[in-house]
Design a protein around this motif. Sequence first.
Motif, mmCIF file in Angstrom:
data_model
loop_
_atom_site.group_PDB
_atom_site.id
_atom_site.type_symbol
_atom_site.label_atom_id
_atom_site.label_comp_id
_atom_site.label_asym_id
_atom_site.label_seq_id
_atom_site.Cartn_x
_atom_site.Cartn_y
_atom_site.Cartn_z
ATOM 1 N N LYS A 23 0.799 -1.044 0.071
ATOM 2 C CA LYS A 23 -0.116 -0.113 -0.138
ATOM 3 C C LYS A 23 0.845 1.272 0.019
ATOM 4 C CE LYS A 23 -4.117 2.023 2.037
ATOM 5 N NZ LYS A 23 -5.142 1.791 2.985
ATOM 6 N N TYR A 24 0.651 2.205 -0.910
ATOM 7 C CA TYR A 24 1.264 3.225 -1.007
ATOM 8 C C TYR A 24 2.708 3.337 -1.582
ATOM 9 C CZ TYR A 24 -2.633 5.073 1.909
ATOM 10 O OH TYR A 24 -3.724 5.309 2.266
ATOM 11 N N HIS A 26 4.967 1.883 -0.123
ATOM 12 C CA HIS A 26 6.106 1.964 0.969
ATOM 13 C C HIS A 26 7.244 0.982 0.695
ATOM 14 C CE1 HIS A 26 4.403 5.198 3.042
ATOM 15 N NE2 HIS A 26 3.093 4.575 3.169
ATOM 16 N N TYR A 101 -1.122 4.945 8.456
ATOM 17 C CA TYR A 101 -1.466 4.872 7.239
ATOM 18 C C TYR A 101 -2.011 3.521 6.514
ATOM 19 C CZ TYR A 101 3.663 3.591 6.904
ATOM 20 O OH TYR A 101 4.597 2.884 7.065
#
Length: 144
Positions: A23-24, A26, A101
Amino acid sequence: MSRFRKLSHTIWHCQYHIVWVPKYRHRILTGRVAEEVGWCIRAFAEQQKGEVVELNVQFDHVHWLVWVPPKVSLSDFVGTVKGRTAIRVFNKFRELKRRLYWGHRFWARGYCVDTVGLDEAKIRAYVQYQERRERRAEQQGLDV
């Protein structure tokens, strides 16, 4: 070893190159987390009768080459591997889940998939060869 696999009534060659990201995106796939992700992907793919050919866990994405039997839905296969891997990683590395997050998601939604098939020119030549072979067999049958 043949490039084809066999089931009771099927000969198949379903090989895929699959890529997905955390996710994102990272950059968390390092050290023990990367090792656990790699182990999980191999284990959960094998449970679904998949065969991992190559697996590369990068800092911010996963690349893998995998054989998936034709009786297994690819989207179900990837969804199961991603979902079970996320659960396992969050349980083993609880500090990751504490980051605000994540929102209870380890992987980004979706994935990229590409089929790894036979060369088109080889398939055309094979089809043409089969047609010539069939004609020869018919001619030999008529001559008898």
